[in-house]
Design a protein around this motif. Structure first.
Motif, mmCIF file in Angstrom:
data_model
loop_
_atom_site.group_PDB
_atom_site.id
_atom_site.type_symbol
_atom_site.label_atom_id
_atom_site.label_comp_id
_atom_site.label_asym_id
_atom_site.label_seq_id
_atom_site.Cartn_x
_atom_site.Cartn_y
_atom_site.Cartn_z
ATOM 1 N N ALA A 157 52.240 11.313 33.486
ATOM 2 C CA ALA A 157 53.197 12.028 34.327
ATOM 3 C C ALA A 157 54.159 12.852 33.472
ATOM 4 C CB ALA A 157 53.977 11.022 35.173
ATOM 5 N N GLU A 158 54.483 12.317 32.281
ATOM 6 C CA GLU A 158 55.471 12.983 31.418
ATOM 7 C C GLU A 158 54.908 14.233 30.753
ATOM 8 O OE1 GLU A 158 54.262 9.932 30.933
ATOM 9 O OE2 GLU A 158 55.841 8.488 31.419
ATOM 10 N N PRO A 193 51.419 17.486 38.292
ATOM 11 C CA PRO A 193 50.412 16.417 38.298
ATOM 12 C C PRO A 193 49.422 16.520 39.461
ATOM 13 C CG PRO A 193 52.627 15.548 38.775
ATOM 14 C CD PRO A 193 52.800 16.965 38.354
ATOM 15 N N LEU A 247 47.187 8.398 37.254
ATOM 16 C CA LEU A 247 48.495 8.830 36.742
ATOM 17 C C LEU A 247 49.060 7.680 35.918
ATOM 18 C CD1 LEU A 247 50.585 11.208 37.003
ATOM 19 C CD2 LEU A 247 51.797 9.720 38.613
ATOM 20 N N VAL A 261 52.410 6.183 33.598
ATOM 21 C CA VAL A 261 53.844 6.313 33.308
ATOM 22 C C VAL A 261 54.204 5.424 32.128
ATOM 23 C CG1 VAL A 261 54.712 7.065 35.546
ATOM 24 C CG2 VAL A 261 54.323 4.621 35.162
ATOM 25 N N THR A 282 59.721 5.390 32.170
ATOM 26 C CA THR A 282 59.640 6.377 33.254
ATOM 27 C C THR A 282 59.682 5.672 34.599
ATOM 28 O OG1 THR A 282 58.321 7.847 31.867
ATOM 29 C CG2 THR A 282 58.221 8.231 34.247
ATOM 30 N N ILE A 322 59.169 4.943 38.570
ATOM 31 C CA ILE A 322 58.026 5.255 39.438
ATOM 32 C C ILE A 322 58.471 5.977 40.720
ATOM 33 C CG2 ILE A 322 57.952 3.042 40.695
ATOM 34 C CD1 ILE A 322 54.930 5.095 39.421
ATOM 35 N N TYR A 342 57.527 9.496 41.742
ATOM 36 C CA TYR A 342 56.095 9.785 41.845
ATOM 37 C C TYR A 342 55.428 9.114 43.043
ATOM 38 C CZ TYR A 342 56.887 11.561 37.194
ATOM 39 O OH TYR A 342 57.382 12.277 36.135
ATOM 40 N N ILE A 344 53.520 11.418 45.482
ATOM 41 C CA ILE A 344 52.299 12.100 45.029
ATOM 42 C C ILE A 344 51.165 11.135 44.689
ATOM 43 C CG2 ILE A 344 53.648 14.056 44.144
ATOM 44 C CD1 ILE A 344 52.671 13.009 41.287
ATOM 45 N N LEU A 345 51.444 9.832 44.716
ATOM 46 C CA LEU A 345 50.367 8.889 44.383
ATOM 47 C C LEU A 345 49.214 8.949 45.382
ATOM 48 C CD1 LEU A 345 52.193 5.718 42.991
ATOM 49 C CD2 LEU A 345 50.837 7.411 41.738
ATOM 50 N N LEU A 370 46.964 4.052 39.350
ATOM 51 C CA LEU A 370 48.257 4.193 38.663
ATOM 52 C C LEU A 370 48.178 3.297 37.437
ATOM 53 C CD1 LEU A 370 51.269 4.978 38.390
ATOM 54 C CD2 LEU A 370 51.772 2.817 39.547
ATOM 55 N N LYS A 396 57.475 -1.985 38.581
ATOM 56 C CA LYS A 396 56.758 -0.787 39.068
ATOM 57 C C LYS A 396 55.448 -1.185 39.737
ATOM 58 C CE LYS A 396 57.763 1.453 34.968
ATOM 59 N NZ LYS A 396 57.639 2.535 33.962
#
Ligand code: DX5
Ligand code: ZN
Length: 218
Positions: A86-87, A92, A108, A110, A114, A116, A119, A122-123, A129, A150
């Motif tokens: 993601a970073e 994304p 994705l 993280v 970072t 969660i 995001y 958009i998951l 993940l 997370k």
């Protein structure tokens, strides 16, 4: 699911190292570019050769800059799952759509620091993940338990039907940490040093899987 990470394997014998964990669900392949992370590993040509050498679905974890440019070729080559950070991108969703259009599942990832929450929306565009439980870059580091929150947040959204994806964890997973991760609702466990430092990596995969399964059922 258990995904041994070949980062801790012998890079001169990758076909044999894959064969040693033939019962694994996925084979985790860490691609590092020495820019997004301070380490350099392997890239597409090695993944293409591995695809010919093993039947285990490849779980490619791209710790690289500019995944929009570099991630889709891994999907085109035949990787089962292609995860990027993601970073590392401002878009994304576009990267996930390109990976899926090229025939792979999209993941994705993280880093430990970072959050969660930004995001979660958009998951929907992703199949996995990947929660990093160490700073990406090196195998053999210690598990950071705080990241499990997370996994719990996303597990709840999956259980309530709001999201459909696998929760995967990567970094410091071993016999001492896998149960806490399973209890947090993780589906897929990456393990590098814990698998490949043992005399019988295949047996270690089975042991980790049964440990995770019993923690899940409690
Ligand atoms: C670290 C990699 C991990 C690594 C995990 O950046 O993403 O996949 O191989 O190694 P262990 O299991 O030894 O922490
Ligand atoms: Zn990884």
């Amino acid at each position: 699911m258990i995904a041994p990470s070949i980062l801790s394997a012998d890079f001169a014998h990758l076909a044999d190292e894959a064969q040693a964990v033939a019962g694994a669900d996925w084979l985790h392949v860490d691609v590092m570019d020495a820019h997004f992370v301070p380490n350099l590993t392997l890239g597409l040509p090695v993944v293409e050769s591995l695809l010919k050498a093993t039947e285990i679905p490849l779980d490619c974890h791209l710790m690289i800059e500019d995944p929009g440019r570099w991630a889709p070729p891994y999907a085109e080559a035949g990787a089962h799952n292609v995860t990027f950070h993601a970073e590392a991108t401002d878009d994304p969703i576009a990267v996930a759509r390109d990976i899926r259009a090229a025939g792979a599942k999209a993941g994705l990832s993280v880093k430990p620091g970072t959050p969660i929450e930004p995001y979660l929306e958009i998951l929907r565009e992703f199949d996995t993940l990947l929660v990093m439980s160490v700073e990406p870059g090196f195998g053999g580091q210690s598990f950071i338990p705080e990241v499990l929150q997370k996994a719990r947040i996303v597990r709840n959204l999956v259980d309530s039907g709001e999201l459909r994806l696998l929760v995967e964890i990567d970094g410091g997973i071993n016999a001492d940490t896998i149960e806490a991760a399973a209890a947090a609702g993780v589906d897929c466990f990456v393990a590098g040093s814990a698998v490949y430092s043992t005399a019988d990596p295949g047996a270690t995969v089975q042991k980790l899987r049964s440990q995770a399964a019993s923690a899940w059922s409690h």
